[in-house]
Design an enzyme around this catalytic site. Structure first.
Site, PDB file in Angstrom:
ATOM      1  N   LYS A  26      35.565  50.836  42.084  1.00  0.00           N
ATOM      2  CA  LYS A  26      34.689  49.489  42.430  1.00  0.00           C
ATOM      3  C   LYS A  26      36.036  48.353  43.005  1.00  0.00           C
ATOM      4  O   LYS A  26      36.138  48.067  44.047  1.00  0.00           O
ATOM      5  CB  LYS A  26      33.803  48.954  41.417  1.00  0.00           C
ATOM      6  CG  LYS A  26      33.730  47.333  41.826  1.00  0.00           C
ATOM      7  CD  LYS A  26      32.805  46.870  40.625  1.00  0.00           C
ATOM      8  CE  LYS A  26      33.290  46.156  39.516  1.00  0.00           C
ATOM      9  NZ  LYS A  26      34.023  44.853  39.797  1.00  0.00           N
ATOM     10  N   ASN A  27      37.048  48.558  41.819  1.00  0.00           N
ATOM     11  CA  ASN A  27      38.078  47.469  42.019  1.00  0.00           C
ATOM     12  C   ASN A  27      39.119  47.801  42.859  1.00  0.00           C
ATOM     13  O   ASN A  27      40.050  46.996  43.100  1.00  0.00           O
ATOM     14  CB  ASN A  27      38.617  47.066  40.523  1.00  0.00           C
ATOM     15  CG  ASN A  27      37.461  46.355  39.805  1.00  0.00           C
ATOM     16  OD1 ASN A  27      36.432  45.822  40.473  1.00  0.00           O
ATOM     17  ND2 ASN A  27      37.778  46.295  38.615  1.00  0.00           N
ATOM     18  N   ARG A  78      33.056  38.286  43.812  1.00  0.00           N
ATOM     19  CA  ARG A  78      34.411  37.624  43.807  1.00  0.00           C
ATOM     20  C   ARG A  78      35.351  37.892  45.261  1.00  0.00           C
ATOM     21  O   ARG A  78      36.408  37.570  45.305  1.00  0.00           O
ATOM     22  CB  ARG A  78      35.181  37.599  42.560  1.00  0.00           C
ATOM     23  CG  ARG A  78      34.656  36.988  41.579  1.00  0.00           C
ATOM     24  CD  ARG A  78      35.358  36.926  40.142  1.00  0.00           C
ATOM     25  NE  ARG A  78      36.564  36.005  40.308  1.00  0.00           N
ATOM     26  CZ  ARG A  78      36.737  35.043  40.507  1.00  0.00           C
ATOM     27  NH1 ARG A  78      35.910  34.281  40.402  1.00  0.00           N
ATOM     28  NH2 ARG A  78      37.938  34.419  40.566  1.00  0.00           N
ATOM     29  N   CYS A 131      31.144  38.236  37.543  1.00  0.00           N
ATOM     30  CA  CYS A 131      30.587  38.108  36.060  1.00  0.00           C
ATOM     31  C   CYS A 131      30.921  36.711  35.249  1.00  0.00           C
ATOM     32  O   CYS A 131      32.274  36.288  35.567  1.00  0.00           O
ATOM     33  CB  CYS A 131      31.057  39.190  35.235  1.00  0.00           C
ATOM     34  SG  CYS A 131      30.262  40.912  35.690  1.00  0.00           S
ATOM     35  N   ASP A 144      38.362  45.474  30.606  1.00  0.00           N
ATOM     36  CA  ASP A 144      37.152  46.088  30.968  1.00  0.00           C
ATOM     37  C   ASP A 144      36.806  47.249  29.968  1.00  0.00           C
ATOM     38  O   ASP A 144      35.508  47.781  30.035  1.00  0.00           O
ATOM     39  CB  ASP A 144      37.229  46.761  32.508  1.00  0.00           C
ATOM     40  CG  ASP A 144      37.734  45.498  33.349  1.00  0.00           C
ATOM     41  OD1 ASP A 144      36.520  44.862  34.052  1.00  0.00           O
ATOM     42  OD2 ASP A 144      38.712  45.304  33.591  1.00  0.00           O
ATOM     43  N   VAL A 176      42.691  38.570  28.317  1.00  0.00           N
ATOM     44  CA  VAL A 176      42.747  38.184  29.738  1.00  0.00           C
ATOM     45  C   VAL A 176      41.806  37.035  30.251  1.00  0.00           C
ATOM     46  O   VAL A 176      41.835  36.154  31.008  1.00  0.00           O
ATOM     47  CB  VAL A 176      42.442  39.452  30.377  1.00  0.00           C
ATOM     48  CG1 VAL A 176      42.370  39.266  32.045  1.00  0.00           C
ATOM     49  CG2 VAL A 176      43.428  40.634  29.986  1.00  0.00           C
TER      50      VAL A 176
END
Ligand code: EPU
Length: 452
Positions: A36-37, A110, A134, A324, A346
């Protein structure tokens, strides 16, 4: 419509609630596709060319749908390719979008902030809606806007979003990020490749997804060198062409299934997982007492029986332990024999999901301001938090509500680990980052029913 319902509807998810009968090990195989990222950023990168790009291994996620929608309103023709998961992005007719159309995407992801550089190059201006994502902390965009100003952009904050223009074009810049932010590094890469002159980026993030984005940009004609000590040099070029690329696998999804295997005392083969990009996770998985076997086409993760061991983890930027990964792993740590500590460095609010675990019988104490501990690897940050998990605690079924993407997956793991029945609500959010999670759970033998 709630964020969760909107995310669910976009990928055709017909349920918002799972009733899970826990206590059964997950066993079988799951496939992971593109990260996804990376995928969402690769889609934005296509905007830097006036050409056709082909991206492979694209998962069907609501975040991907959001980016697709934003590209389409800017005139990009996005079509499914010949293979499953292939997207063809035709950027030959990029145009301005109406503010009304852009606004329809407000609050949904985002990624829109990364449209700034490419739109400024293509159109000389950009309008970015209010961002979503999120709720795991403040998630400011000051690094992004400071960098864009250094490239010569004029930034105007309006009630509905941010308007940017570059009347004199964009030029190379010297940028030193206050923190190796993933998004801000991507912002600089996407803006610098076509800016006039050379850009020097210091304190850059070097996550594997960023390296994959650099590989895509290089295929497009960019000149980018990654130097030692988090320095990236970009020599601007006038034009870029389209790319053909297979996305790097989703290591966050892979780590999530690995944690699910461990917590439920199961055995899961994660097809598509690559050792090289998960080494830090694999070390921790082994220290906790999990077993894994690296095969040619994926990694098998399993619980070997006996007691799990407690660990101390500090989340960090790559090559550290990813933020994550901590949420799914914490569920397994509730089953370890002793006291584990997770320092979250983070984000400032990434333990909200543990409230549900407490309800299910876990013993977790969250220290909202973190705490100093000897031998810390990561320098203490103002915003950090810590969770102290004492195990083993049997988990029992409960009625719980998903707060965010990774926290949501952790709730699924907790419900699968618990004895008895759990109802997990608001599961639409999970479709932002986990493709077909219902079918995958079924394939692993999970017992659950769904409701709208
Ligand atoms: N930060 C600032 N100002 C900025 C940008 C970031 O203060 O302008 C701070 C953030 O508040 C945070 C830290 O810097 O404390 C790190 O944020 P970063 O910019 O690295 O994160 P991001 O780009 O917003 C991406 C992933 C996240 C992942 C982080 C860290 C995407 C779409 N999101 O976020 O993924 O946790 O990097 O690796 O790529 C997820 O997938 O669930 C997720 C949240």
């Amino acid at each position: 419509m709630s964020d969760a319902a909107r995310a669910a509807a976009s990928v055709g998810l017909t349920f918002d609630r799972l009733t899970i009968e826990g206590g059964k090990p997950l066993e079988g195989t799951v496939d992971v596709r593109g990260a996804k990222n990376l995928v969402t950023k690769a889609m934005v990168a296509s905007l830097l060319s006036e050409d056709v790009s082909v991206l492979r291994d694209v998962p069907d996620l609501s975040d991907v749908r959001v980016v697709r929608g934003l590209l389409e309103i800017h005139g990009v023709i996005v079509e499914e390719g010949a293979q499953p998961g292939e997207l063809r992005l035709d950027t030959r007719n990029v145009r301005r979008a109406h503010v009304r159309e852009i606004d329809a995407h407000a609050g949904s992801s985002r990624i829109p902030i990364l449209f700034c550089g490419p739109l400024l190059h293509q159109l000389g201006e950009a309008f970015i809606p209010d961002l979503g994502g999120c709720r795991i902390g403040d998630r400011p965009i000051d690094f992004h806007l400071d960098a864009l100003r250094k490239f010569g952009a004029i930034v105007e904050k309006l009630p509905a979003g941010i308007r940017l223009s570059a009347p004199n074009g964009l030029h190379g810049a010297h940028i030193h990020l206050p923190y190796p932010s993933v998004g801000a590094t991507e912002q600089v890469l996407l803006t610098a490749t076509r800016a006039e002159g050379t850009t020097e980026l210091r304190n850059a993030a070097i996550e594997p997804e960023i390296m994959d984005l650099i590989a895509i940009l290089q295929k497009m004609g960019a000149i980018i060198s990654v130097e030692p000590n988090r320095v990236i040099l970009i020599e601007g070029v006038k034009e870029l062409r389209g790319y053909t690329h297979r996305a790097i696998f989703d290591r966050n999804e892979a780590a999530s299934w690995a944690s699910a295997a461990l917590a439920t005392r199961g055995n899961v083969f994660v097809k598509g997982a690559v050792q090289e990009h998960m080494m830090t996770f694999l070390n921790v998985f082994r220290k906790v007492g999990g077993e894994f076997d690296v095969l040619e086409d994926g990694i098998r993760f399993w619980h070997p029986g006996g007691a799990l061991k407690p660990v101390v983890i500090e989340t960090d930027v790559h090559p550290g332990f990813m933020t994550d990964w901590q949420q799914p792993l914490i569920v397994a740590l509730t089953q370890a024999d002793g006291v584990s500590t997770v320092h979250e460095t983070v984000y400032e609010n990434r333990f909200g999901f543990t409230d549900a675990l407490l309800k299910m019988g876990a013993d977790i104490r969250v220290h909202p301001r973190g705490f100093a501990a000897p031998n810390r690897r990561v320098p203490r940050r103002e915003l950090e938090q810590a969770a102290v998990i004492t195990g083993p605690t049997p988990l029992h079924g409960a009625d719980i509500v998903v707060p965010d993407l990774r926290g949501g997956f952790s709730h699924l793991i907790a419900a699968l680990t618990a004895e008895g029945q759990s109802t997990v609500r608001n599961v639409g959010i999970i479709s932002r980052g986990y493709e077909n999670f219902g079918d995958k759970l079924k394939a692993l033998g999970a017992r659950f029913s769904v409701e709208g």
